[in-house]
Scaffold this motif. Sequence first.
Motif, PDB file in Angstrom:
ATOM      1  N   ILE A   1       0.862  -1.182   0.000  1.00 24.83           N
ATOM      2  CA  ILE A   1       0.000   0.000   0.000  1.00 24.83           C
ATOM      3  C   ILE A   1       0.895   1.226   0.000  1.00 24.83           C
ATOM      4  N   MET A   2       0.642   2.135  -0.930  1.00 25.87           N
ATOM      5  CA  MET A   2       1.303   3.434  -0.903  1.00 25.87           C
ATOM      6  C   MET A   2       0.228   4.458  -0.557  1.00 25.87           C
ATOM      7  N   ALA A   3       0.312   5.020   0.627  1.00 25.23           N
ATOM      8  CA  ALA A   3      -0.743   5.891   1.139  1.00 25.23           C
ATOM      9  C   ALA A   3      -0.383   7.360   0.924  1.00 25.23           C
ATOM     10  N   GLY A   4      -1.357   8.126   0.422  1.00 26.25           N
ATOM     11  CA  GLY A   4      -1.132   9.550   0.215  1.00 26.25           C
ATOM     12  C   GLY A   4      -2.381  10.348   0.520  1.00 26.25           C
ATOM     13  N   ARG A   5      -2.206  11.653   0.590  1.00 29.12           N
ATOM     14  CA  ARG A   5      -3.344  12.542   0.844  1.00 29.12           C
ATOM     15  C   ARG A   5      -4.115  12.861  -0.428  1.00 29.12           C
ATOM     16  N   GLY A   6      -3.454  12.719  -1.570  1.00 27.29           N
ATOM     17  CA  GLY A   6      -4.122  12.954  -2.843  1.00 27.29           C
ATOM     18  C   GLY A   6      -3.852  14.338  -3.401  1.00 27.29           C
ATOM     19  N   SER A   7      -3.142  14.398  -4.548  1.00 25.12           N
ATOM     20  CA  SER A   7      -2.928  15.686  -5.206  1.00 25.12           C
ATOM     21  C   SER A   7      -4.146  16.079  -6.031  1.00 25.12           C
ATOM     22  N   PHE A   8      -4.939  15.078  -6.453  1.00 22.84           N
ATOM     23  CA  PHE A   8      -6.252  15.320  -7.054  1.00 22.84           C
ATOM     24  C   PHE A   8      -7.283  15.148  -5.936  1.00 22.84           C
ATOM     25  N   ILE A   9      -8.266  16.012  -5.891  1.00 24.01           N
ATOM     26  CA  ILE A   9      -9.145  16.053  -4.719  1.00 24.01           C
ATOM     27  C   ILE A   9     -10.579  15.633  -5.018  1.00 24.01           C
ATOM     28  N   GLU A  10     -10.809  15.015  -6.209  1.00 20.48           N
ATOM     29  CA  GLU A  10     -12.182  14.685  -6.583  1.00 20.48           C
ATOM     30  C   GLU A  10     -12.815  13.641  -5.674  1.00 20.48           C
ATOM     31  N   SER A  11     -11.996  12.840  -4.982  1.00 18.92           N
ATOM     32  CA  SER A  11     -12.561  11.792  -4.130  1.00 18.92           C
ATOM     33  C   SER A  11     -13.199  12.361  -2.860  1.00 18.92           C
ATOM     34  N   PHE A  12     -12.800  13.551  -2.440  1.00 22.37           N
ATOM     35  CA  PHE A  12     -13.329  14.112  -1.192  1.00 22.37           C
ATOM     36  C   PHE A  12     -14.823  14.414  -1.286  1.00 22.37           C
ATOM     37  N   PRO A  13     -15.289  15.196  -2.246  1.00 25.29           N
ATOM     38  CA  PRO A  13     -16.740  15.396  -2.350  1.00 25.29           C
ATOM     39  C   PRO A  13     -17.481  14.119  -2.749  1.00 25.29           C
ATOM     40  N   LEU A  14     -16.830  13.257  -3.529  1.00 27.70           N
ATOM     41  CA  LEU A  14     -17.484  12.029  -3.982  1.00 27.70           C
ATOM     42  C   LEU A  14     -17.862  11.138  -2.805  1.00 27.70           C
ATOM     43  N   PHE A  15     -17.004  11.082  -1.792  1.00 30.86           N
ATOM     44  CA  PHE A  15     -17.254  10.232  -0.631  1.00 30.86           C
ATOM     45  C   PHE A  15     -17.682  11.016   0.604  1.00 30.86           C
ATOM     46  N   GLY A  16     -17.978  12.287   0.409  1.00 33.50           N
ATOM     47  CA  GLY A  16     -18.585  13.068   1.481  1.00 33.50           C
ATOM     48  C   GLY A  16     -17.632  13.615   2.518  1.00 33.50           C
ATOM     49  N   TYR A  17     -16.395  13.934   2.114  1.00 33.10           N
ATOM     50  CA  TYR A  17     -15.428  14.480   3.060  1.00 33.10           C
ATOM     51  C   TYR A  17     -15.185  15.960   2.786  1.00 33.10           C
TER      52      TYR A  17
END
Length: 350
Positions: A108-124
């Motif tokens: 697993i390579m864990a990151g905060r994400g340079s692309f942020i589309e997953s945050f609104p998609l999953f309600g964060y």
Amino acid sequence: MEIGISTFLEATPDPSTGVVISHAERLRNAVEEIVVADQAGLDVYGIGEHHRADYAGSSPAVVLAAAAAMTKRIRLTSAVTVLSSDDPVRIYQSFSTLDGISNGRAEIMAGRGSFIESFPLFGYDLSDYDELFEEKLELLLAIRASEKVSWRGGHRPAIDNLGVYPRAVQTPLPVWIASGGTPQSAIRAGMLGLPIAFAIIGGMPESFAPLVQLYKRAAAKAGHDPDKLPIATHSHGFVADTTDHAAELFFPPTQAQMNVIGRERGWGQPYSRASYDTARSLRGALYVGDPEYVAEKIVLLHKNLGVTRFFLHVNVGTMPHREVLRAIELLGTKVAPIVRKELARDGSGD
């Protein structure tokens, strides 16, 4: 030194025809790429998580698992998992499942994400960007350390002495920290004694040397042996039989994709051929050329940063599949042996 491939499973328009590869075809191509990489002797293949139309890699573990039973030795990793917007329990379960199918080759390579589309998609909420990552990394590491977990945080329901299954074949399941180059990420990874991967996609790779030293100092201060901690880099590039062919083939999709990202992020000037040619010079961050030239750049990277793993990202934009397979073959059968020979020579003092 380990050498491998990273990809976001790009499904961007062909810059010359405008044709867009389907997500389904790109996913099938990725499985073939992993098989070829394994046969070519590469060490690792990584898939980055994204949730947008121009990338097909929303579920890296699923794609990696599809190739796991068809390969023998190549390590299979996310590159990266956007930990902040996912659930650590499900992440561990997905990758421990992959670890079982591959008989101990998952990471697993864990990151905060340079692309942020997953945050609104999953309600964060993006205002919780840093806090989410720190809290979820704590939980992920607790899960990999113990079959039964008790944990409480602010962004996820508490866990009270519950088991998480299946357990990974590897003990512990490898977890890397991915960094775009911030001091905070380097210090965090060092203090935790976790391997780190730096994304170097611009400027000169040698400029990351202070971050590498910061990482090692943080590790030593926390009681970890910095000489035993793996360090990886991820950079764009392409290998072909000749440098001219590699340069001409890789520029149009690179320019197209960099201009898309540039418009999204307000970079200003369009990506030019002059910028591209500067980046693929010996000290630049683009690894584009024939096997000898790409190997020379990787050896220089090792000398400057002491990296133990190198990811070549060969699909910045959509590339012809047959050319990608050839690049993977050349990276494994030509580039990697040159690099290893040169590093072995340096290590022996010859």
